[in-house]
Scaffold this active site. Structure first.
Site, PDB file in Angstrom:
ATOM      1  N   SER A 113       0.849  -1.196   0.000  1.00  0.00           N
ATOM      2  CA  SER A 113       0.000   0.000   0.000  1.00  0.00           C
ATOM      3  C   SER A 113       0.877   1.235   0.000  1.00  0.00           C
ATOM      4  CB  SER A 113      -0.882   0.038   1.255  1.00  0.00           C
ATOM      5  OG  SER A 113      -1.723  -1.072   1.272  1.00  0.00           O
ATOM      6  N   THR A 144     -14.577   1.988   4.949  1.00  0.00           N
ATOM      7  CA  THR A 144     -13.994   0.659   5.076  1.00  0.00           C
ATOM      8  C   THR A 144     -12.808   0.639   6.037  1.00  0.00           C
ATOM      9  OG1 THR A 144     -14.604   0.310   2.799  1.00  0.00           O
ATOM     10  CG2 THR A 144     -13.097  -1.278   3.754  1.00  0.00           C
ATOM     11  N   LYS A 366     -11.970  27.963 -13.905  1.00  0.00           N
ATOM     12  CA  LYS A 366     -11.657  29.329 -14.329  1.00  0.00           C
ATOM     13  C   LYS A 366     -10.957  30.075 -13.210  1.00  0.00           C
ATOM     14  CE  LYS A 366     -13.855  32.786 -13.328  1.00  0.00           C
ATOM     15  NZ  LYS A 366     -12.768  33.714 -12.960  1.00  0.00           N
ATOM     16  N   CYS A 464     -15.572  36.627 -11.466  1.00  0.00           N
ATOM     17  CA  CYS A 464     -16.645  35.742 -10.989  1.00  0.00           C
ATOM     18  C   CYS A 464     -17.805  35.708 -11.988  1.00  0.00           C
ATOM     19  CB  CYS A 464     -17.170  36.213  -9.631  1.00  0.00           C
ATOM     20  SG  CYS A 464     -15.881  36.429  -8.390  1.00  0.00           S
TER      21      CYS A 464
END
Ligand SMILES: Nc1ncnc2c1ncn2[C@@H]1O[C@H](COP(=O)(O)OP(=O)(O)OP(=O)(O)O)[C@@H](O)[C@H]1O
Ligand SMILES: Cc1ncsc1CCO
Ligand SMILES: [Mg+2]
Length: 538
Positions: A113, A144, A366, A464
């Site tokens: 891992s 998990t 953006k 924006c």
């Protein structure tokens, strides 16, 4: 005995009996998975006593033999040896690789891992006699792993590790990605995970709960198998839809028409400064703005026909809230325009924006030059502040950064400034396991400009509102192959409106008003041939 060099890593099942649904057993779930395309099985039963573990291992081994699928044992080298399993998988805190290899011999599969670049360097130094494959993760949060020590790395984190494998020439080492992988995110994750040179993608994905916790493990495995085999990504499956700007003028008009006809819902999660401005820009563009930061309604909003999410992180909202918005729109396969305002201006912003970037798939990212350069990890120190540079060499760096962002996040990337740069990272609609697909330097990129409109950078939230404009222009399109052209149209429309506004305004105050007026007029007239801003390939 299996030939470890010919192992198929494409769909790797890792077991966990603690999540079995009623009426199923470990064996019944593994059998169903094997019957439906799982190519490798790892027995990972952390809470089982040795005696029972061996009994289970022998039963699962029989099933695996039947399907000629290798069986890997998690952690317990002794059990792997005792039952003569095909391999063993160890974590960073388990037995060191050199000792594992010494015990199991050269012919067994040894898996490790890995979550950090230094671990890749370590395995590269050991050479092919060390590790055969690595599990890269975790990609996304998962239930998990109890007490997980690592935080999710997202597709970008996996890509970085693939990069390290390339750089260290660890060519023999196979890779599987693990952690929170489900049918909803697998196609885009497969599509995104690739080394920077485009030559190495992952060899497979590993799943636990998607199969083990399923009432219908067979169907779950079948679904995963078909996603892996389809080798294409549904949302952004655009081939490069624009190689020649001459094609653009012919289709811009239809994008404007489509926007007006469909009136897309533009769901803004945006900073306080931008909210009113953005809503008015959307209305001028015949779209329907809605400002909502209420997670309970995200799913419903994402399912409205033509809905687009504009996610702007200018006012730092709670991370979980933004993550649920991303999840809703990704699941509904509706586009997200991401505007990571002040990407790395403070450490809090860097953490937040990086997390969102790792988590979601965006149609368009953006930002201004400072933001795009930071996302691309390019040296911002050389820039004169956050606005785009005027000199040619600055522009070359900006173009490179924009291409990198488009490539890494498989999106359309837009970098604003005096000259706006747009790069298309969507032209990799197909992914190939193992061998990668595209190269960033080849991505199509264009520049849009209309002279120096310095005043445009001096009103707040003008960047924006370009985000809003992009969202409006992509909301109506039904064919995602046109995504890039639609974004380009939005950028040209906005820049052209800025030019008109600069002619009629008296100063920065009236500029904002004039900009909305100009957008309104340009949209009504819909004559792109008269738009002032030019587009050129770069
Ligand atoms: N000097 C300039 N000449 C022409 N256009 C410009 C200039 N500066 C900015 N713009 C335009 O203004 C808009 C905003 O660009 P800018 O790079 O300032 O974004 P920003 O800093 O993210 O904005 P904000 O955060 O205020 O919303 C873009 O549409 C860009 O094309
Ligand atoms: C002024 C300001 N502060 C956070 S977002 C924003 C708007 C421009 O990005
Ligand atoms: Mg600005």
């Amino acid at each position: 005995m299996i030939d470890k060099l010919r192992v198929d890593y494409s769909l790797y099942l890792v077991t966990d009996s603690t999540m079995l649904p009623p009426g199923t057993t470990l064996e019944s779930q593994v059998l169903a998975a094997l019957q439906n395309g799982v190519t490798l099985v790892q027995l990972r039963e952390k809470e089982t006593d040795t005696k029972v573990f061996i009994e289970q291992a022998l039963k699962v081994q029989k099933l695996c033999w039947e399907f000629q699928v290798p069986l890997i044992i998690n952690d317990r080298v002794d059990v792997a040896l005792a039952i003569d399993a095909d391999g063993v998988h160890v974590g960073q805190d388990d037995m060191p690789i050199a000792m594992v290899r010494k015990l199991v011999g050269p012919d067994k599969i040894v898996g490790w891992s890995v979550g950090y670049e230094r671990e890749v360097e370590e395995l590269a130094a050991m050479g092919p006699e060390g590790v055969d494959y690595i599990g890269l993760g975790m990609v996304f949060p998962t239930n998990t792993k109890k007490n997980a020590k690592k935080s999710p790395m997202g597709p970008r984190g996996v890509s970085k590790l693939l990069d390290s494998l390339q750089k260290t020439n660890a060519t023999w080492c196979k890779t599987v990605a693990i952690g929170g992988l489900h049918p909803d995110n697998i196609p885009r994750v497969l599509y995104q995970m690739c080394s920077e040179d485009g030559k190495r993608s992952i060899d497979g994905i590993a799943v636990v709960s998607d199969i083990m916790a399923s009432q219908e493990a067979g169907n779950a495995a079948k679904k995963l198998r078909s996603l892996i085999d389809s080798r294409s990504y549904e949302f952004a499956n655009g081939v490069s839809d624009l190689s020649d700007v001459k094609q653009l003028s012919a289709i811009e008009e239809t994008f404007v028409d489509t926007t007006a006809a469909t009136s897309p819902l533009i769901h803004h999660i945006t900073n306080k400064v931008h909210q009113n401005f953005g809503a008015n820009v959307a209305l001028a563009l015949k779209s329907s703005p809605i400002m909502s930061e209420v997670a309970a309604e995200y799913k419903e909003l994402s399912e409205v026909p033509h809905a687009v999410l504009l996610l702007n992180t200018g006012s730092v909202a709670p991370l979980e809230n933004m993550v649920s918005a991303i999840r809703a729109y990704n699941e509904a396969k509706r586009p997200i325009v991401f505007d990571p305002v002040g990407f790395s201006a403070t450490s809090a912003r860097l953490v937040l924006n990086s997390h969102l970037l790792a988590y979601g798939q965006f149609a368009c990212i953006k930002g201004n030059a400072g933001e795009i350069l930071s996302i691309a990890d390019l040296n911002v120190g050389k820039m004169r502040g956050v606005d785009s540079g005027d000199s040619v060499s600055d522009l070359a760096v900006i173009i490179k950064a924009t291409r990198l962002v488009a490539y890494r996040y498989r999106c359309v990337a837009v970098c604003t400034g005096k000259v706006d740069i747009i790069a298309n990272g969507l032209n990799a609609g197909k992914y190939e396991l193992s061998t990668g697909s595209v190269k960033p330097s080849l991505l199509p990129a264009f520049k849009v400009e209309s002279g120096d409109l310095e005043i445009m950078g001096r009103i707040t939230a003008s960047g924006c509102s370009l985000g809003t404009t992009i969202a409006c222009l992509i909301g109506g399109i039904t064919n995602s192959q046109n995504l890039f052209s639609a974004v380009l149209t939005a950028v040209r429309l906005y820049k052209s409106a800025g030019y008109l506004a600069s002619l009629s305004c008296k100063g920065t105050g009236s500029f904002q008003v004039s900009l909305i007026d100009s957008l309104d007029q340009l949209l009504q007239a819909n004559q792109p041939s008269t738009w002032k801003a030019t587009v050129k390939a770069v």
